[in-house]
Design a protein around this motif. Sequence first.
Motif, PDB file in Angstrom:
ATOM      1  N   ASN A 157       0.855  -1.181   0.000  1.00 46.67           N
ATOM      2  CA  ASN A 157       0.000   0.000   0.000  1.00 46.67           C
ATOM      3  C   ASN A 157       0.897   1.239   0.000  1.00 46.67           C
ATOM      4  OD1 ASN A 157      -2.020   1.858   0.211  1.00 46.67           O
ATOM      5  ND2 ASN A 157      -2.576   1.330   2.320  1.00 46.67           N
ATOM      6  N   SER A 159       0.224   4.177  -0.743  1.00 48.34           N
ATOM      7  CA  SER A 159      -0.420   5.421  -0.315  1.00 48.34           C
ATOM      8  C   SER A 159      -0.049   5.780   1.122  1.00 48.34           C
ATOM      9  CB  SER A 159      -1.941   5.292  -0.445  1.00 48.34           C
ATOM     10  OG  SER A 159      -2.426   4.228   0.345  1.00 48.34           O
ATOM     11  N   LEU A 162       3.310   7.840   0.347  1.00 48.86           N
ATOM     12  CA  LEU A 162       3.323   8.899  -0.660  1.00 48.86           C
ATOM     13  C   LEU A 162       2.168   9.861  -0.426  1.00 48.86           C
ATOM     14  CD1 LEU A 162       4.042   6.685  -3.810  1.00 48.86           C
ATOM     15  CD2 LEU A 162       5.655   8.198  -2.648  1.00 48.86           C
ATOM     16  N   ALA A 164      -0.961  12.294  -1.060  1.00 45.66           N
ATOM     17  CA  ALA A 164      -2.072  12.123  -2.000  1.00 45.66           C
ATOM     18  C   ALA A 164      -1.942  13.033  -3.212  1.00 45.66           C
ATOM     19  CB  ALA A 164      -3.394  12.382  -1.293  1.00 45.66           C
ATOM     20  N   PHE A 167      -0.029  12.322  -7.194  1.00 45.33           N
ATOM     21  CA  PHE A 167      -0.777  11.218  -7.798  1.00 45.33           C
ATOM     22  C   PHE A 167       0.029  10.491  -8.864  1.00 45.33           C
ATOM     23  CE2 PHE A 167      -1.850  15.200  -9.887  1.00 45.33           C
ATOM     24  CZ  PHE A 167      -1.622  14.923 -11.225  1.00 45.33           C
ATOM     25  N   TRP A 169       3.172   9.643  -8.733  1.00 43.34           N
ATOM     26  CA  TRP A 169       3.972   8.626  -8.051  1.00 43.34           C
ATOM     27  C   TRP A 169       3.093   7.512  -7.479  1.00 43.34           C
ATOM     28  CZ3 TRP A 169       9.389   8.708  -6.199  1.00 43.34           C
ATOM     29  CH2 TRP A 169      10.174   9.587  -6.950  1.00 43.34           C
ATOM     30  N   LEU A 170       1.922   7.880  -6.984  1.00 46.78           N
ATOM     31  CA  LEU A 170       1.006   6.859  -6.468  1.00 46.78           C
ATOM     32  C   LEU A 170       0.615   5.875  -7.572  1.00 46.78           C
ATOM     33  CD1 LEU A 170      -1.348   8.945  -4.140  1.00 46.78           C
ATOM     34  CD2 LEU A 170       0.047   6.979  -3.452  1.00 46.78           C
ATOM     35  N   ARG A 174       1.972   1.925  -7.971  1.00 39.03           N
ATOM     36  CA  ARG A 174       1.009   0.824  -8.013  1.00 39.03           C
ATOM     37  C   ARG A 174       1.275  -0.095  -9.199  1.00 39.03           C
ATOM     38  NH1 ARG A 174      -3.936   4.871  -6.713  1.00 39.03           N
ATOM     39  NH2 ARG A 174      -3.752   4.860  -4.430  1.00 39.03           N
TER      40      ARG A 174
END
Length: 339
Positions: A157, A159, A162, A164, A167, A169-170, A174
Amino acid sequence: MLQGGTIIGRGKNEFFLIFVVERMEVRQLITVRWRQLSRSLEGLSVFHWLLFVVISFGLLAALLQVLMNKTGAAIVAAVFSGLILSLHLSRSDRQFILLFAEKPFQLYFTEYFIVSLPLLALYLLAPSWYLALVVPVALALVALLPYTYKPKLFQLNFSRFLPAHNFEWLAGFRKYGLYILLLYLVALLLVPVKVLSLLLLWLITTAIMAFYQECEPLQLLRLSEQEGASFIKGKLWSHLKLYLLLCLPLVLVYSFFHVDHWFVPFVFLVLSGINLCFFILSKYAFYRPGKQLPGNSVLGSVAMLSSLLPFLILLPLVLNIRFYTKAVANLNYYLYDGD
């Protein structure tokens, strides 16, 4: 005999038909890939084309020098095969290929072999010419892998770590996070070997380039309620901090093991940071709400390759100055006028 001859005749006809169909499938796939490449290169100026040609020739010359050393040639073959393996395991078009072709192996191998042709040509000019035979064998083994690797048991996870608002990089972690972490761990293990860890860090930065290939929706862009210059400066600063947090531990450990040239990884880190800025600035210089920017992968690749060539090492910095102005103007249009 007649019946047997008929069966044999049918067998020959069926074999010929299968052969023709397979050749057509390969030809059609090559045509599709060529059209995709042509679309991704649309909009590049003559300057970018000339730049790309110069860098390509420079890179090939530098790569040939590496291949003249047998150890270097073996490392290049291993790294190239690893990159193809990573590409094969993360392909998003596997379902399409399975529907399109009766024997997907031939299509996969043809694609990978075409990509490898420049490298194979260089191997034929080097003392380790026999690797020009080994690499295709490795590509064939990769193409035979019948599955897409989805490590559900090891999903993290990201998140939690990182912010929010980052986004890019999120979404990127993933999709590529496990591969980046594996490369990072290998780089830490290989720190005692000079340069190799920095090469792996270069590959990690190249993977991060893919984070900036898709533009966010206009509504998300306008949530910042900032003008173009403020938005870009904030974006550059927040993403540089993330990149620094990612790379600095490896750089510090590498410097500890190689005190005689401790400054090299820090120079490398500065150049990589300039390249990260280039990824961001080129994204917003050509920003279109919700659109993919495949042409940016070409520009980003040019920037990454230039960091390996001494005579072009400052090219991304020069382009950053040019793209900053263009990005600010483009953002101001969408933030205030464009819909």
